[in-house]
Scaffold this motif. Structure first.
Motif, PDB file in Angstrom:
ATOM      1  N   ARG A  40       0.815  -1.232   0.000  1.00  0.00           N
ATOM      2  CA  ARG A  40       0.000   0.000   0.000  1.00  0.00           C
ATOM      3  C   ARG A  40       0.840   1.270   0.000  1.00  0.00           C
ATOM      4  O   ARG A  40       0.416   2.308  -0.478  1.00  0.00           O
ATOM      5  CB  ARG A  40      -0.923  -0.007   1.218  1.00  0.00           C
ATOM      6  N   TYR A  41       2.037   1.219   0.539  1.00  0.00           N
ATOM      7  CA  TYR A  41       2.866   2.417   0.666  1.00  0.00           C
ATOM      8  C   TYR A  41       4.242   2.222   0.018  1.00  0.00           C
ATOM      9  O   TYR A  41       5.274   2.329   0.692  1.00  0.00           O
ATOM     10  CB  TYR A  41       3.040   2.794   2.142  1.00  0.00           C
ATOM     11  N   PRO A  42       4.274   1.934  -1.276  1.00  0.00           N
ATOM     12  CA  PRO A  42       5.560   1.694  -1.942  1.00  0.00           C
ATOM     13  C   PRO A  42       6.425   2.935  -2.080  1.00  0.00           C
ATOM     14  O   PRO A  42       7.618   2.833  -2.346  1.00  0.00           O
ATOM     15  CB  PRO A  42       5.143   1.164  -3.312  1.00  0.00           C
ATOM     16  N   LYS A  43       5.845   4.113  -1.907  1.00  0.00           N
ATOM     17  CA  LYS A  43       6.598   5.353  -2.101  1.00  0.00           C
ATOM     18  C   LYS A  43       7.077   5.965  -0.792  1.00  0.00           C
ATOM     19  O   LYS A  43       7.558   7.093  -0.783  1.00  0.00           O
ATOM     20  CB  LYS A  43       5.734   6.367  -2.873  1.00  0.00           C
ATOM     21  N   ASP A  44       6.947   5.247   0.305  1.00  0.00           N
ATOM     22  CA  ASP A  44       7.486   5.734   1.575  1.00  0.00           C
ATOM     23  C   ASP A  44       9.008   5.874   1.475  1.00  0.00           C
ATOM     24  O   ASP A  44       9.663   5.187   0.687  1.00  0.00           O
ATOM     25  CB  ASP A  44       7.145   4.778   2.709  1.00  0.00           C
ATOM     26  N   VAL A  45       9.547   6.749   2.309  1.00  0.00           N
ATOM     27  CA  VAL A  45      10.993   6.958   2.313  1.00  0.00           C
ATOM     28  C   VAL A  45      11.703   5.678   2.751  1.00  0.00           C
ATOM     29  O   VAL A  45      11.137   4.836   3.458  1.00  0.00           O
ATOM     30  CB  VAL A  45      11.378   8.125   3.242  1.00  0.00           C
ATOM     31  N   TRP A  46      12.961   5.545   2.356  1.00  0.00           N
ATOM     32  CA  TRP A  46      13.685   4.288   2.538  1.00  0.00           C
ATOM     33  C   TRP A  46      13.842   3.887   4.002  1.00  0.00           C
ATOM     34  O   TRP A  46      13.807   2.690   4.336  1.00  0.00           O
ATOM     35  CB  TRP A  46      15.061   4.382   1.876  1.00  0.00           C
ATOM     36  N   TYR A  47      14.020   4.865   4.907  1.00  0.00           N
ATOM     37  CA  TYR A  47      14.291   4.478   6.284  1.00  0.00           C
ATOM     38  C   TYR A  47      13.046   3.963   7.004  1.00  0.00           C
ATOM     39  O   TYR A  47      13.152   3.180   7.948  1.00  0.00           O
ATOM     40  CB  TYR A  47      14.941   5.625   7.078  1.00  0.00           C
ATOM     41  N   ILE A  48      11.854   4.361   6.554  1.00  0.00           N
ATOM     42  CA  ILE A  48      10.641   3.791   7.123  1.00  0.00           C
ATOM     43  C   ILE A  48      10.466   2.361   6.615  1.00  0.00           C
ATOM     44  O   ILE A  48      10.087   1.448   7.364  1.00  0.00           O
ATOM     45  CB  ILE A  48       9.418   4.648   6.771  1.00  0.00           C
ATOM     46  N   LYS A  49      10.763   2.153   5.340  1.00  0.00           N
ATOM     47  CA  LYS A  49      10.719   0.790   4.802  1.00  0.00           C
ATOM     48  C   LYS A  49      11.735  -0.101   5.516  1.00  0.00           C
ATOM     49  O   LYS A  49      11.452  -1.267   5.821  1.00  0.00           O
ATOM     50  CB  LYS A  49      11.012   0.810   3.309  1.00  0.00           C
ATOM     51  N   ALA A  50      12.919   0.451   5.768  1.00  0.00           N
ATOM     52  CA  ALA A  50      13.956  -0.313   6.482  1.00  0.00           C
ATOM     53  C   ALA A  50      13.504  -0.642   7.901  1.00  0.00           C
ATOM     54  O   ALA A  50      13.762  -1.741   8.412  1.00  0.00           O
ATOM     55  CB  ALA A  50      15.261   0.478   6.509  1.00  0.00           C
ATOM     56  N   LEU A  51      12.816   0.301   8.549  1.00  0.00           N
ATOM     57  CA  LEU A  51      12.302   0.076   9.895  1.00  0.00           C
ATOM     58  C   LEU A  51      11.317  -1.091   9.903  1.00  0.00           C
ATOM     59  O   LEU A  51      11.431  -2.007  10.721  1.00  0.00           O
ATOM     60  CB  LEU A  51      11.619   1.346  10.417  1.00  0.00           C
ATOM     61  N   VAL A  52      10.364  -1.058   8.974  1.00  0.00           N
ATOM     62  CA  VAL A  52       9.356  -2.122   8.902  1.00  0.00           C
ATOM     63  C   VAL A  52      10.006  -3.464   8.596  1.00  0.00           C
ATOM     64  O   VAL A  52       9.696  -4.481   9.226  1.00  0.00           O
ATOM     65  CB  VAL A  52       8.298  -1.783   7.828  1.00  0.00           C
ATOM     66  N   GLY A  53      10.941  -3.474   7.636  1.00  0.00           N
ATOM     67  CA  GLY A  53      11.614  -4.718   7.288  1.00  0.00           C
ATOM     68  C   GLY A  53      12.429  -5.282   8.431  1.00  0.00           C
ATOM     69  O   GLY A  53      12.408  -6.502   8.692  1.00  0.00           O
ATOM     70  N   THR A  54      13.137  -4.419   9.150  1.00  0.00           N
ATOM     71  CA  THR A  54      13.966  -4.871  10.277  1.00  0.00           C
ATOM     72  C   THR A  54      13.108  -5.413  11.406  1.00  0.00           C
ATOM     73  O   THR A  54      13.435  -6.446  12.010  1.00  0.00           O
ATOM     74  CB  THR A  54      14.833  -3.708  10.795  1.00  0.00           C
ATOM     75  N   ILE A  55      11.999  -4.742  11.694  1.00  0.00           N
ATOM     76  CA  ILE A  55      11.094  -5.219  12.744  1.00  0.00           C
ATOM     77  C   ILE A  55      10.556  -6.599  12.396  1.00  0.00           C
ATOM     78  O   ILE A  55      10.479  -7.493  13.250  1.00  0.00           O
ATOM     79  CB  ILE A  55       9.938  -4.216  12.956  1.00  0.00           C
ATOM     80  N   TRP A  56      10.202  -6.795  11.115  1.00  0.00           N
ATOM     81  CA  TRP A  56       9.677  -8.098  10.703  1.00  0.00           C
ATOM     82  C   TRP A  56      10.749  -9.184  10.852  1.00  0.00           C
ATOM     83  O   TRP A  56      10.450 -10.304  11.290  1.00  0.00           O
ATOM     84  CB  TRP A  56       9.192  -8.051   9.260  1.00  0.00           C
ATOM     85  N   VAL A  57      12.000  -8.873  10.498  1.00  0.00           N
ATOM     86  CA  VAL A  57      13.090  -9.846  10.632  1.00  0.00           C
ATOM     87  C   VAL A  57      13.280 -10.220  12.100  1.00  0.00           C
ATOM     88  O   VAL A  57      13.379 -11.409  12.455  1.00  0.00           O
ATOM     89  CB  VAL A  57      14.399  -9.290  10.043  1.00  0.00           C
TER      90      VAL A  57
END
Length: 321
Positions: A40-57
Motif C-alpha cells: 500500500r505504501y511503496p513510495k514511503d521513504v527508505w528508512y521507514i521501509k527499512a524500519l518495517v523490514g527490520t522489525i519483521w526480521v
C-alpha cells in the motif's frame, strides 16, 4: 525469569506453550500487516521501509527462538524430565530480540513525540533515557544469563527481569500520554480536524495501553509466581504487540488522513502546522462571497508519515467563494 526447579518448570510449561501460540497468532497478524504496508505504501521513504523490514526480521527470529524453546522441552526431551532443570539457550536469547523490537518501535514513537511537541528537549531526553535503559537491561540480562546453566541460578537476575518490564510499562505510558497531551492541545474547534484528532488519540491510547498492560502482567507474574514460567505467556507476546502497534500506525495513515482533508495534495502528519492548516481550510470553506480568492497555504510534510508522489513546500489553490 523463573527460578524454580524441574517440578515447577514442568507444571508451568503449559504457560510457555500458550505464550508461543498467542505470539504465533500475533506474528501472523504482523506478517499480514507487513505485506499490506509494502503493497500500500511503496513510495514511503527508505528508512521507514527499512524500519518495517527490520522489525519483521526481528519478529521472525524471536518467534523461531520461543518456538525452539517449547519444542526443546515438550517434544525433544519429552521422556527426559531431568532436562527441565536446565535452561535452553533460545529462551535467553529471545530476551535480546524482544529488546531490539522494543528499541525500534519506541524510538519511532519517540520521534513522533519530538515532532508533535515542537522539539521539546527535556521531554525527548526523558523518553530516550528510559528507552535506552530498557534496552540496556535486556542486553545485560542476556549476556549474564548466557553464563548460567540452571533455572535456579537464574534467580540471581530477577531484579533485571523486573527492571525490563517496569521500564517498558513506564516508557509506553509516557509516550502514549505525551502524544495524547499534544494532540489534545492541538484541537482547533472545527469538526473535521477535531474528529481526526479524536481518532488519533483513541488510536494512540489503544496501542500504548496494550503494551503497558502486557509488560505489567509479566511483571506481576514474576513477583507473585517467580518459581514458574507463567510470566512468559505475557512476555513472549510483548514484542509482537510492539511490532503490530507500529505497523497498525503506519497502515492507518491513509484512512486517518482522509478524516482531515479530502484533497489528495494534503498529507497526514502529526504536526501542529497540519492541524492549523486543516482548520484554516475549513474556515475558508464556510465563507460565501462573489470574489475569487487565491490562498497560499504552507504545509508541513512529514516524509515518514506520508506516501505521496510529491512533497512540495507549499501548495497554492484557487477557489471561488
Amino acid at each position: 525469569m523463573a527460578d524454580g526447579g524441574p517440578a515447577a518448570i514442568d507444571n508451568t510449561m503449559g504457560a510457555s506453550l500458550i505464550g508461543v501460540i498467542c505470539a504465533g497468532v500475533l506474528y501472523g497478524v504482523s506478517c499480514v500487516q507487513t505485506w499490506y504496508y509494502f503493497d500500500r505504501y511503496p513510495k514511503d521513504v527508505w528508512y521507514i521501509k527499512a524500519l518495517v523490514g527490520t522489525i519483521w526480521v526481528f519478529d521472525s527470529i524471536h518467534q523461531c527462538l520461543i518456538s525452539h524453546t517449547v519444542y526443546h522441552y515438550v517434544i525433544t526431551n519429552y521422556h527426559n524430565p531431568a532436562i527441565l532443570g536446565n535452561m535452553v539457550w533460545s529462551i535467553l536469547l529471545e530476551v535480546l530480540f524482544n529488546g531490539f523490537i522494543g528499541l525500534l518501535v519506541q524510538g519511532f514513537l519517540t520521534l513522533r513525540v519530538w515532532r508533535l511537541s515542537n522539539h521539546n528537549v527535556p521531554l525527548l531526553i526523558s523518553i530516550v533515557a528510559l528507552v535506552l535503559a530498557e534496552f540496556a537491561c535486556s542486553l545485560v540480562f542476556t549476556i549474564q544469563s548466557m553464563q548460567l546453566i540452571t533455572w535456579a541460578q537464574l534467580s540471581q537476575l530477577k531484579g533485571l527481569s523486573m527492571s525490563v518490564n517496569i521500564l517498558a510499562a513506564v516508557t509506553d505510558a509516557l509516550i502514549a500520554g505525551a502524544l495524547c497531551f499534544f494532540l489534545q492541545r492541538s484541537r482547533t474547534g472545527f469538526k473535521k480536524s477535531d474528529t481526526m484528532i479524536s481518532k488519533l488519540i483513541m488510536f494512540t491510547v489503544s496501542t500504548g495501553v496494550l503494551t503497558s498492560i502486557c509488560a505489567i502482567a509479566s511483571l506481576v507474574s514474576i513477583i507473585l509466581w517467580g518459581q514458574t514460567l507463567i510470566y512468559v505467556a505475557f512476555y513472549f507476546s510483548l514484542g509482537r504487540l510492539y511490532s503490530n502497534s507500529v505497523l497498525a500506525t503506519l497502515n492507518a495513515r491513509q484512512a486517518i488522513r482522509q478524516l482531515g482533508e479530502d484533497s489528495e495534495d494534503l498529507s497526514f502528519s502529526m504536526h501542529p502546522t497540519f492541524l492549523k492548516t486543516t482548520a484554516a481550510r475549513q474556515l475558508n470553506s464556510n465563507i460565501t462571497t462573489n470574489i475569487s480568492i487565491k490562498i497560499d497555504t504552507s504545509h508541513q510534510y512529514d516524509p515518514d508519515l506520508t506516501h505521496l508522489d510529491r512533497q512540495p513546500d507549499s501548495a497554492t489553490t484557487e477557489n471561488s467563494y
